[in-house]
Design a protein around this motif. Structure first.
Motif, PDB file in Angstrom:
ATOM      1  N   MET A 199       4.684   3.148  -5.453  1.00  0.00           N
ATOM      2  CA  MET A 199       4.202   3.513  -4.127  1.00  0.00           C
ATOM      3  C   MET A 199       2.726   3.149  -3.959  1.00  0.00           C
ATOM      4  N   HIS A 200       1.920   3.464  -4.951  1.00  0.00           N
ATOM      5  CA  HIS A 200       0.486   3.181  -4.845  1.00  0.00           C
ATOM      6  C   HIS A 200       0.205   1.683  -4.946  1.00  0.00           C
ATOM      7  N   GLU A 201       1.017   0.967  -5.719  1.00  0.00           N
ATOM      8  CA  GLU A 201       0.820  -0.477  -5.847  1.00  0.00           C
ATOM      9  C   GLU A 201       1.339  -1.251  -4.646  1.00  0.00           C
ATOM     10  N   GLN A 202       2.504  -0.897  -4.143  1.00  0.00           N
ATOM     11  CA  GLN A 202       3.196  -1.710  -3.150  1.00  0.00           C
ATOM     12  C   GLN A 202       2.934  -1.327  -1.695  1.00  0.00           C
ATOM     13  N   LEU A 203       2.591  -0.076  -1.435  1.00  0.00           N
ATOM     14  CA  LEU A 203       2.464   0.345  -0.044  1.00  0.00           C
ATOM     15  C   LEU A 203       1.044   0.299   0.494  1.00  0.00           C
ATOM     16  N   ALA A 204       0.059   0.122  -0.366  1.00  0.00           N
ATOM     17  CA  ALA A 204      -1.336   0.046   0.065  1.00  0.00           C
ATOM     18  C   ALA A 204      -1.649   1.165   1.063  1.00  0.00           C
TER      19      ALA A 204
END
Length: 148
Positions: A47-52
């Protein structure tokens, strides 16, 4: 073999089988708990990597995450307790006994409530995401369900 020896051998085999079954149920529950913990960690990393996420989104999602985490922990405790009850019922009972059926019902109910809570959590999070983020979250959820 004498009738007494046959009864003793059958009783011993039953006890061993019940113990093995209880051990396998407990082992499975522990493995499932480890998988769930790893999946949760993987999801948050994803979530933190992909959703910015923006700072505002982090702020909006934090209470949702905390509430879900508390509910999830409670339900996982119920699942563990129900698994223990099932293992004890298997050890003490026989197939189809009321104790086994009650433990299975409790275990299935707690697992279903966790699945409902998880889906509600994802849809609550979706409300705070932009359309592109929302689509990525829905795709991740879809793929995760298929991978189970």
């Amino acid at each position: 073999m004498t009738p007494g020896a046959q009864r003793l051998a059958l009783s011993l085999a039953t006890v061993v089988l019940a113990g093995l079954t209880a051990w396998l149920v407990t082992l499975s529950a522990q493995r499932d708990a480890a998988i769930r913990a790893r999946a949760a960690k993987d999801f948050h990393h994803w979530m933190h990597e992909q959703l910015a996420l923006t700072d505002a989104q982090h702020e909006a999602l934090n209470p949702i995450e905390q509430a879900y985490q508390q509910e999830k922990e409670q339900l996982q405790k119920e699942i563990t307790a129900a698994g223990g009850e099932l293992a004890a019922a298997v050890r003490a009972g026989k197939s189809g006994s009321p104790e086994i059926e009650a433990a299975l019902t409790r275990l299935n109910s707690a697992q279903a409530r966790l699945q409902h809570a998880t889906l509600a959590h994802f849809f609550a999070m979706k409300e705070h995401l932009d359309p592109a983020q929302s689509e990525k979250l829905l795709q991740w959820t879809h793929d995760s369900i298929l991978a189970q």
